[in-house]
Scaffold this motif. Structure first.
Motif, mmCIF file in Angstrom:
data_model
loop_
_atom_site.group_PDB
_atom_site.id
_atom_site.type_symbol
_atom_site.label_atom_id
_atom_site.label_comp_id
_atom_site.label_asym_id
_atom_site.label_seq_id
_atom_site.Cartn_x
_atom_site.Cartn_y
_atom_site.Cartn_z
ATOM 1 N N PHE A 30 0.609 -1.217 0.297
ATOM 2 C CA PHE A 30 -0.261 0.054 0.323
ATOM 3 C C PHE A 30 0.643 1.183 0.421
ATOM 4 N N LEU A 32 4.050 0.879 -1.771
ATOM 5 C CA LEU A 32 4.251 0.838 -2.608
ATOM 6 C C LEU A 32 3.462 2.150 -3.551
ATOM 7 N N LEU A 33 1.704 1.388 -4.122
ATOM 8 C CA LEU A 33 1.212 1.841 -4.200
ATOM 9 C C LEU A 33 0.667 3.135 -4.052
ATOM 10 N N GLY A 36 3.995 5.152 -6.280
ATOM 11 C CA GLY A 36 3.578 4.706 -7.647
ATOM 12 C C GLY A 36 2.617 5.424 -8.480
ATOM 13 N N ILE B 190 0.187 -1.613 -9.397
ATOM 14 C CA ILE B 190 -0.344 -0.396 -8.943
ATOM 15 C C ILE B 190 0.063 0.557 -10.320
ATOM 16 N N ILE B 271 7.685 0.914 -10.610
ATOM 17 C CA ILE B 271 6.957 1.723 -9.274
ATOM 18 C C ILE B 271 6.965 2.743 -9.798
ATOM 19 N N LEU B 272 8.268 3.482 -9.623
ATOM 20 C CA LEU B 272 8.055 4.805 -9.423
ATOM 21 C C LEU B 272 7.981 5.375 -11.071
ATOM 22 N N GLN B 275 5.825 4.546 -15.584
ATOM 23 C CA GLN B 275 4.647 5.657 -15.963
ATOM 24 C C GLN B 275 5.339 6.881 -16.942
#
Lengths: 59, 574
Positions: A30, A32-33, A36, B190, B271-272, B275
């Motif tokens: 969470f 990381l969510l 991200g 994510i 993840i970082l 995108q």
């Protein structure tokens, strides 16, 4: 001489080691969510939208 | 309400399937394959029209086919399959029950409803706006509403996946960290949440505009936010197919990641930063500053590229170490020569890895460089790039996984096993050539999304060099080979799932959760320590992979600088 590992019959789990910060991060989906979603939202969407909003309107 | 805690254990793999999760995986996989079938038929029409000598479809039908092909392949096929992977990576790999299966079914049916609604709008002929649907080009309201419903359904799937992680942790079905494949699925999830949020931000007002409730949609605003959805949706694929690579390496070879820390760190970079690469679609747009463009492409995107290079090194490296431990330890490449090239699960995965890296990865970095982007922007080079990433990379990886899932998940024998051996080569190599020729034609300036590059009958016709026409013809021929490869995949999967005899499982029984949960897997540290220290050459445990990585690096550098040289000839300075 041999070393003997003594096992406490009441608690046979190995002593807990501190979990490194990086592993804590990677083990928390969470957090990381949040990262991200927040990072690209700020750097891509909000920054991009603000640049478009600030384009002067033609007269 | 009673919770279904019924499980079955696969006798050949030991995988534990939660019944409701299994049904959901099957439903999503079948919906994905149906989308692939429709998208594949449409691909044939598009390919045969862009082959100038054939020029099959009229303009109206061409743009209709292109729109439906884009949506069905880039969104429906991929995301249906990815939700199945999320459920597999959570419930099955963590050996726990799926959280809220009822809600997962709501998500599934919303996705189905959205898919049908969107396709209805396209096939009715009122929404030939292509996948990007750039405003102010308007589509039927059902086009946008369908996409929104599909996205909401997928979002529900993502949260069911996250809920399942919570269930697994609460019920202690694993020790320590989640497995790497599941962590890759977390990454995909994510990115999917960001993707869907971006889609909602732009598609909801566009839907309201299409029904007359909003007066105006700014085209640049649309493009900027839409690409947060359009390109990021393809980044879900990257995280998902890299997870599939790791899974297949473990399934076929028993390979363990060379370094869990490094692989997880690479997923964190995805993840970082992954995108942010969406910005490369806007590099030629006025209105956005170079600061925004360069930060989002070069500076941040390169960290995600680094992550892909890490995965590209560690997956074959893990396979090499596993092979060397089995005794294939001579020379640089015995491990690769003795790999099971006749096994479609491995062959497809390895072609996917090589094609994604060499074709999709290198061309992606070139396109993400602001100056070089000018050479190929809006040319057919761009679809060449994403057919290398999404089709060779993702689709082929998913096809490979399907060959594993037919007996394991669907409990059916695979029909036409000899044909299945050839399928990854025909599809993978055909699609690689297809992407390569497209990129060649794009470098010569052939535009993307164009019905007729000769502009025949127009006031200002344009004559492309003969090489461009040849490239387009070769593109079509390679595309036909890939379509045949895709058709073989569909024949095998549909035939096997619906018509093949069931796998005989004498010990099959349903197991209650309390009895069926196996001992938790060994902690990560133990897995790393299990590597044999006496394999490899010259102090390297995976020297063959190192050589392959160097070949990749040299190709990358050469291609990158060749394009700078090419740029200097496009705009000569005097």
């Amino acid at each position: 001489m041999t070393t003997e590992t003594r096992v406490d019959p009441m608690n046979d789990l190995p002593p807990e080691e501190p979990v490194p910060v990086m592993q804590q991060l990677l083990d928390n989906p969470f957090l990381l969510l949040f990262l991200g979603v927040a990072l690209p939202t700020v750097l891509y969407v909000i920054w991009g939208v603000m640049e478009i909003v600030n384009i002067p309107v033609a007269k | 309400m009673a919770v279904n805690r019924m499980f079955r254990t696969c006798p050949s793999t030991g995988l534990l399937f939660h019944e409701p999760a299994e049904k959901l995986m099957k439903a999503h996989a079948v919906a994905a394959v149906v989308s692939l079938l429709v998208g594949g038929i449409l691909a044939l029409g598009v390919t045969l029209t862009r082959w100038q000598a054939v020029h099959l479809l009229s303009p109206d039908w061409f743009y209709l086919f292109l729109t439906a092909h884009g949506v069905d392949m880039l969104v429906l096929w991929i995301i249906f399959f990815e939700i199945a992977i999320l459920y597999f990576a959570s419930s099955t790999l963590l050996r726990c029950r799926l959280a809220t299966p009822g809600l997962a079914w709501v998500g599934f049916w919303l996705m189905i409803l959205g898919a049908i609604m969107n396709n209805y709008a396209i096939f009715s002929g009122t929404s030939s706006v292509m996948f990007t649907s750039y405003a102010p080009m308007g589509a039927h309201p059902a086009f946008y509403l369908g996409l929104i419903l599909f996205a909401v359904g997928a979002l529900i799937g993502c949260f069911v996946f996250l809920g399942t992680l919570v269930v697994a942790k609460a019920e202690r079905t694993y020790n320590g960290s989640i497995p790497l494949v599941t962590f890759g699925a977390v990454t995909a999830c994510i990115i999917a949440v960001f993707t869907i949020a971006s889609g909602a931000i732009i598609l909801i007002p566009t839907f309201l505009w299409s029904v007359g409730l909003v007066e105006h949609i700014d085209s640049l605003m649309y493009r900027t936010v839409w690409w947060g959805f359009g390109h990021s949706s393809q980044q879900i694929n990257v995280a998902a197919h890299v997870s599939v690579w790791y899974a297949i390496a473990a399934i076929v070879f028993g390979a363990k990641p060379m370094s869990e820390k490094v692989s997880r760190g690479a997923f964190l970079l995805y993840i970082l930063f992954l995108q942010l690469a969406s910005a490369h679609h806007l590099l030629a747009d006025p209105g956005l500053t170079s600061n925004w463009k360069i930060f989002n492409t070069s500076y941040a995107m390169y960290l995600a590229v680094l992550a892909s290079m890490v995965h590209g090194l560690t997956v074959p490296g893990a396979i090499e170490v596993a092979q060397r431990e089995k005794g294939y330890n001579r020379g640089l490449f015995e491990w690769l020569r003795k790999a099971p090239w006749g096994n479609p699960v491995f062959a497809g995965m390895f072609i996917s890895l090589i094609g994604f890296g060499f074709l999709g990865g290198i061309s992606g970095v070139m396109m993400g460089t602001e100056q070089l982007n000018l050479i190929i922007h809006n040319t057919i080079y761009v679809p060449g790039h994403f057919h290398a990433t999404v089709v060779v990379g993702t689709t082929l990886a998913f096809m490979s996984l399907t060959y594993f899932l037919i007996p394991v998940l669907f409990r059916r024998k695979m029909l036409f096993p000899k044909l299945a051996q050839w399928q990854p080569y025909l599809f993978g190599l055909g699609m690689s050539a297809f992407a390569l020729f497209m990129m060649g034609a794009g470098t010569l300036g052939v535009p993307r999304r164009h019905w007729d590059i000769s502009f025949a009958g127009n006031a200002m016709p344009y004559e492309f060099p003969g090489a461009a026409w040849l490239m387009m013809a070769l593109t079509a021929l390679a595309g036909l080979a890939a379509v045949v490869g895709g058709a073989i995949y569909l024949l095998i999967t549909v035939g096997s799932v619906f018509f093949a005899p069931r796998v005989d499982v004498p010990d099959f029984k349903h197991v209650r959760a309390a009895e069926g949960i196996a001992p938790a897997p060994a902690p990560v540290a133990a897995a790393i320590a299990a590597h044999h220290p006496n394999v490899g050459m010259a102090g390297f445990v995976a020297p063959g992979t190192l050589v392959l990585a160097m070949v990749f690096l040299i190709s990358f550098i050469l291609y990158y600088f060749v394009n700078w040289k090419y740029l200097s000839t496009v705009w000569p300075l005097s």
